[in-house]
Motif scaffolding. Structure first.
Motif, PDB file in Angstrom:
ATOM      1  N   GLY A 136       1.084  -1.329   0.415  1.00  0.00           N
ATOM      2  CA  GLY A 136      -0.151   0.001  -0.506  1.00  0.00           C
ATOM      3  C   GLY A 136       0.838   1.414  -0.019  1.00  0.00           C
ATOM      4  N   SER A 137       2.079   1.075   0.009  1.00  0.00           N
ATOM      5  CA  SER A 137       3.334   2.597  -0.345  1.00  0.00           C
ATOM      6  C   SER A 137       3.648   2.676  -1.119  1.00  0.00           C
ATOM      7  CB  SER A 137       4.161   1.845   0.742  1.00  0.00           C
ATOM      8  OG  SER A 137       4.898   1.387   0.283  1.00  0.00           O
ATOM      9  N   VAL A 138       3.920   4.208  -1.429  1.00  0.00           N
ATOM     10  CA  VAL A 138       3.634   4.748  -2.880  1.00  0.00           C
ATOM     11  C   VAL A 138       5.149   4.395  -3.633  1.00  0.00           C
ATOM     12  CG1 VAL A 138       2.907   7.072  -4.039  1.00  0.00           C
ATOM     13  CG2 VAL A 138       1.777   6.619  -2.081  1.00  0.00           C
ATOM     14  N   ARG A 139       4.907   3.787  -4.146  1.00  0.00           N
ATOM     15  CA  ARG A 139       6.521   4.062  -5.274  1.00  0.00           C
ATOM     16  C   ARG A 139       7.302   4.760  -4.974  1.00  0.00           C
ATOM     17  NH1 ARG A 139       7.294  -0.042 -10.107  1.00  0.00           N
ATOM     18  NH2 ARG A 139       6.382   2.011 -10.850  1.00  0.00           N
ATOM     19  N   GLU A 140       8.216   5.594  -5.053  1.00  0.00           N
ATOM     20  CA  GLU A 140       8.910   6.787  -5.906  1.00  0.00           C
ATOM     21  C   GLU A 140       9.266   6.689  -6.608  1.00  0.00           C
ATOM     22  OE1 GLU A 140      11.886   8.308  -2.910  1.00  0.00           O
ATOM     23  OE2 GLU A 140      10.640   7.401  -0.631  1.00  0.00           O
ATOM     24  N   SER A 141       8.474   7.312  -7.521  1.00  0.00           N
ATOM     25  CA  SER A 141       9.149   7.829  -9.318  1.00  0.00           C
ATOM     26  C   SER A 141      10.753   8.298  -8.920  1.00  0.00           C
ATOM     27  CB  SER A 141       8.071   8.705  -9.412  1.00  0.00           C
ATOM     28  OG  SER A 141       8.581  10.275  -9.403  1.00  0.00           O
ATOM     29  N   GLU A 142      11.349   7.923 -10.196  1.00  0.00           N
ATOM     30  CA  GLU A 142      12.781   8.141 -11.055  1.00  0.00           C
ATOM     31  C   GLU A 142      12.513   9.951 -10.726  1.00  0.00           C
ATOM     32  OE1 GLU A 142      14.354   6.276 -13.752  1.00  0.00           O
ATOM     33  OE2 GLU A 142      13.900   4.279 -13.348  1.00  0.00           O
ATOM     34  N   PRO A 143      13.593  10.481 -10.467  1.00  0.00           N
ATOM     35  CA  PRO A 143      13.677  11.796 -10.640  1.00  0.00           C
ATOM     36  C   PRO A 143      13.701  12.193 -12.440  1.00  0.00           C
ATOM     37  CG  PRO A 143      16.267  11.402  -9.623  1.00  0.00           C
ATOM     38  CD  PRO A 143      14.687  10.117  -9.648  1.00  0.00           C
ATOM     39  N   ILE A 144      13.065  13.983 -12.199  1.00  0.00           N
ATOM     40  CA  ILE A 144      12.736  14.298 -13.749  1.00  0.00           C
ATOM     41  C   ILE A 144      13.769  14.954 -13.544  1.00  0.00           C
ATOM     42  CG2 ILE A 144      11.146  15.304 -15.629  1.00  0.00           C
ATOM     43  CD1 ILE A 144       9.370  14.302 -13.927  1.00  0.00           C
ATOM     44  N   GLU A 145      15.049  14.530 -15.081  1.00  0.00           N
ATOM     45  CA  GLU A 145      16.514  15.884 -15.222  1.00  0.00           C
ATOM     46  C   GLU A 145      15.452  16.051 -16.733  1.00  0.00           C
ATOM     47  OE1 GLU A 145      19.515  12.579 -15.447  1.00  0.00           O
ATOM     48  OE2 GLU A 145      19.594  11.562 -13.686  1.00  0.00           O
ATOM     49  N   ALA A 146      16.284  17.711 -16.838  1.00  0.00           N
ATOM     50  CA  ALA A 146      16.405  18.109 -17.443  1.00  0.00           C
ATOM     51  C   ALA A 146      16.705  17.699 -18.823  1.00  0.00           C
ATOM     52  CB  ALA A 146      16.550  19.201 -17.058  1.00  0.00           C
ATOM     53  N   GLY A 147      16.206  17.245 -19.903  1.00  0.00           N
ATOM     54  CA  GLY A 147      17.546  17.554 -21.431  1.00  0.00           C
ATOM     55  C   GLY A 147      17.864  18.900 -21.763  1.00  0.00           C
TER      56      GLY A 147
END
Length: 68
Positions: A31-42
């Motif tokens: 039930g925990s929220v999975r942490e997403s990968e950080p968004i990096e600038a392109g």
């Protein structure tokens, strides 16, 4: 693991199928929220940069017509 056919090179198809999403949701069982990968600038593309500059020029034109 994937429902898509190997010869299906259709650009109109979705990147993720419904079964991929259901499988990913099933992996989170506690039930925990999975942490997403950080968004990096392109790197900005030429088309994106020109569109941005055109938008700024259009906004400045509209603002200049309001005050002149």
């Amino acid at each position: 693991m994937n429902d898509r056919n190997a010869d299906d090179a259709d650009d109109e198809s979705w990147e993720f199928s419904l079964s991929d999403i259901e499988q990913r949701e099933a992996e989170v069982t506690d039930g925990s929220v999975r942490e997403s990968e950080p968004i990096e600038a392109g790197d900005p593309t030429l088309e994106g940069t020109l569109f941005f500059l055109l938008g700024i020029a259009f906004a400045l034109f509209i603002i200049s017509r309001l005050f002149v």
